[in-house]
Write a protein that holds these residues in place. Sequence first.
Motif, PDB file in Angstrom:
ATOM      1  N   GLN A 183      49.641  14.914  58.773  1.00 55.53           N
ATOM      2  CA  GLN A 183      48.782  15.119  59.941  1.00 55.53           C
ATOM      3  C   GLN A 183      49.628  15.491  61.156  1.00 55.53           C
ATOM      4  O   GLN A 183      50.746  15.012  61.308  1.00 55.53           O
ATOM      5  CB  GLN A 183      47.971  13.850  60.224  1.00 55.53           C
ATOM      6  N   TRP A 626      38.596   9.024  65.076  1.00 55.96           N
ATOM      7  CA  TRP A 626      39.775   9.688  64.529  1.00 55.96           C
ATOM      8  C   TRP A 626      39.897   9.386  63.034  1.00 55.96           C
ATOM      9  O   TRP A 626      40.256  10.264  62.234  1.00 55.96           O
ATOM     10  CB  TRP A 626      41.029   9.288  65.293  1.00 55.96           C
ATOM     11  N   HIS A 630      40.262  12.006  60.114  1.00 58.01           N
ATOM     12  CA  HIS A 630      41.298  11.935  59.071  1.00 58.01           C
ATOM     13  C   HIS A 630      40.668  12.047  57.696  1.00 58.01           C
ATOM     14  O   HIS A 630      41.152  12.757  56.826  1.00 58.01           O
ATOM     15  CB  HIS A 630      42.020  10.583  59.133  1.00 58.01           C
ATOM     16  N   GLU A 634      41.484  16.314  58.669  1.00 56.93           N
ATOM     17  CA  GLU A 634      42.846  16.597  59.133  1.00 56.93           C
ATOM     18  C   GLU A 634      43.834  16.788  57.987  1.00 56.93           C
ATOM     19  O   GLU A 634      43.982  15.929  57.130  1.00 56.93           O
ATOM     20  CB  GLU A 634      43.333  15.478  60.068  1.00 56.93           C
ATOM     21  N   TYR A 653      43.876  23.717  61.959  1.00 57.21           N
ATOM     22  CA  TYR A 653      43.992  22.273  61.815  1.00 57.21           C
ATOM     23  C   TYR A 653      42.721  21.666  62.399  1.00 57.21           C
ATOM     24  O   TYR A 653      42.538  21.634  63.610  1.00 57.21           O
ATOM     25  CB  TYR A 653      45.235  21.761  62.558  1.00 57.21           C
ATOM     26  N   VAL A 655      39.977  19.105  63.586  1.00 57.42           N
ATOM     27  CA  VAL A 655      39.815  17.730  64.060  1.00 57.42           C
ATOM     28  C   VAL A 655      38.330  17.494  64.338  1.00 57.42           C
ATOM     29  O   VAL A 655      37.570  18.431  64.532  1.00 57.42           O
ATOM     30  CB  VAL A 655      40.637  17.459  65.341  1.00 57.42           C
TER      31      VAL A 655
END
Length: 720
Positions: A183, A626, A630, A634, A653, A655
């Motif tokens: 990550q 978050w 993940h 991510e 990438y 998110v």
Amino acid sequence: MTDGSRSGARIDAIAKVTGRVRYASDHGSARDLHGVLVQADAAKGRIVRLDTGAAEAQPGVRLVLTHHTIGTGVGVGTFLYDGGHFHSSFAPLSGPDVRFHGQMIALVVAETPEDARYAASLITWQIEREPALVGLADAGRDDDLEIYRLDVGDSVAGQPGTGGGGGDFRGARVERTYSTAEQLHQPLEPYATRAEWTGGRLIVESPSQWVVGEARGLAEVLGLDPSAVRVVSPVVGGAFGSRVLLLWHTVYVAEAARRLGRPVRLHVGRAQMATLGSFRAATRHSVLVEADTDGRVTGYCHQVRSQTSRSDVVPLPGTSLTSRIYDIPRQHHREWVVPRDLPTPGFMRAPLEYPAAFAFESAMDELALSLDIDPLDLRLRNLAAPGAGPAPATRHLARCLREGAQRFGWDRRNRSPGSMRDAVTEEVLGWGMAVAHYPGYRGGLTRCRITATPAGRFVVSLAAHDPGTGLASAVAVAVAEALGVSLHRVRVELGDSDLPLAPMAAGSASSGTAVAAALDAVDRLVHSCADVVRHPPDRELTADGTHVPEGYTESQVAAALDGNFQQSGAGTGADFRLSVGAHFVEVGVDVVAGRVRVRRMVGAFDVGAVLHPTALSGQLEAGMLWGAGHALMEDARLDGRAGRFLATGLTDYHVLVHADTPSVDVVVLGDRDPQGGRVGAKGAGELGVVGSSAAVTNAIHHATGHRVRDLPVRAEDVLG
Ligand code: MOS
């Protein structure tokens, strides 16, 4: 919100939402020169030709720093874990070595950013390539370095290395492998540095989580007296661990400014950021958990491997906490790092705890299923008992589990996978849960100055940082309360290595230590002038406070005063000051398209006393979100053949963004920690992310019957 009470007022909010905040790259003068970086396009090898002639001949170009031109002005930098301040001991311009794709190989400095960029495009080179190894696919070879080992009780039947299976074992056993992807840091504010030599000192403006350490590291490597360096970072647009340590491009910008006698600034591009600092290493876990037929977990083995670089050993293990939360008589933990041709990985929010919790909390869910026990119930049956090490924390954890479950409505869950649906959206619903935990770091030595002004204001100053965590607001509210004045009479100055000493913003410990030091300064101020609130002084009146974390030794104090990293560690035994929590997640899965949506998250947490309710819920909510990002998105997409990250910018990438964000409900127990001194707070910043991704994949299993053991989840993992 009421002024001066323990309110939700964020003192930085208005400036932030109205765009008045000036970040590092907003600073500068007409005299500034501009830098642009050139990065290697091979993962391993030697630069055999580097042609900068055409670049140097361009109008406006003042300097091209490479391993040919760096000279002797820049010394050796010391890695954090070797007692220094650097993210990596490897100085990228120290020679022709290329150790990872994206390594800096040149810094072009010119009158304008356009001049610099054009000149950089004229640099050509040849790298004699060697075969590079980056991924973990063939980990387990001889070069793996063991970094942690814990054995409790007898060996567990079937444990790797003991040979043999379970024998006459009755009960349930889960033995699985789990993995997480690399990550990247994507804070809103990319890396930026401005360096100026003035009045015999080097002044560096750079968003930082450790201005004192950065100043010390620069002094060390540039051959300066520590007093000759000042690092300034009053505002930070997100950090998450990316700015804890000194990065090499900052050193080279300072060196360029020294040579040229003019200020130099460098704004690092989003995609360039990926390999200039830390990233979260990929992890591979093998987990074995077994329980008797009553659902008492009797054995637990956890082996984990993660990448490190060829230059530095980054010991980010993480299984030590999972072993303490639950009362498991037989345990076996081993952790290795695997040297690879990559940048040095490092801190990213709950760097140790997050991957280990994903693996273990997933395995616990699988164990509950095979025992036919509710996963919440399995957790409650196995919490460390009163009298055991972390018992105070696990008592709070039991409350978090129950209160979170109640808030979520967990008792309405139908346990069979695929049994719940949303009649309107036609999504299959899944409900999952997991435990969160974070160690009880107590931070570092912290000093603070308070100044009472003739205008009746109070200025609180310390070299701490507020990268969005709310530290400044927490300090302001605590000082206003202690003095009994309204919040608008208090101002907080942070992020300057010339201010009183404060530790790095890391380990979820800095708001608590800053508040403790500020309260000590208030005491001393009131002691020297009892009437300071009602009768402002004729001249500025100052008082200095100090906070020494519990367990800090004399030598730690001395080292901290010298600007070194000295964090009082997680406690053990009766005073184990763990922060804990419980996640509950609802996902909706479109099983035709393979789309997973997180619809609802509930988190219940114990962090001791609440220093600032708005800042705290922001930290916890963002951590939970978050974790969902993940789980679902991510991935730096490390390409084994090219030896590089393929997804380096925000276009590739992915998110979690606002449109992906579910309703998030945070419950905080709010009991002060009796061992937390006057402040009574425990770590809160990193807690919310731990376990969150496991709660999502556990919910996906409940929806679809598919167990996702490798993050992030892909559409094909949940189809049909
Ligand atoms: Mo944090 S990963 O301790 O900045």
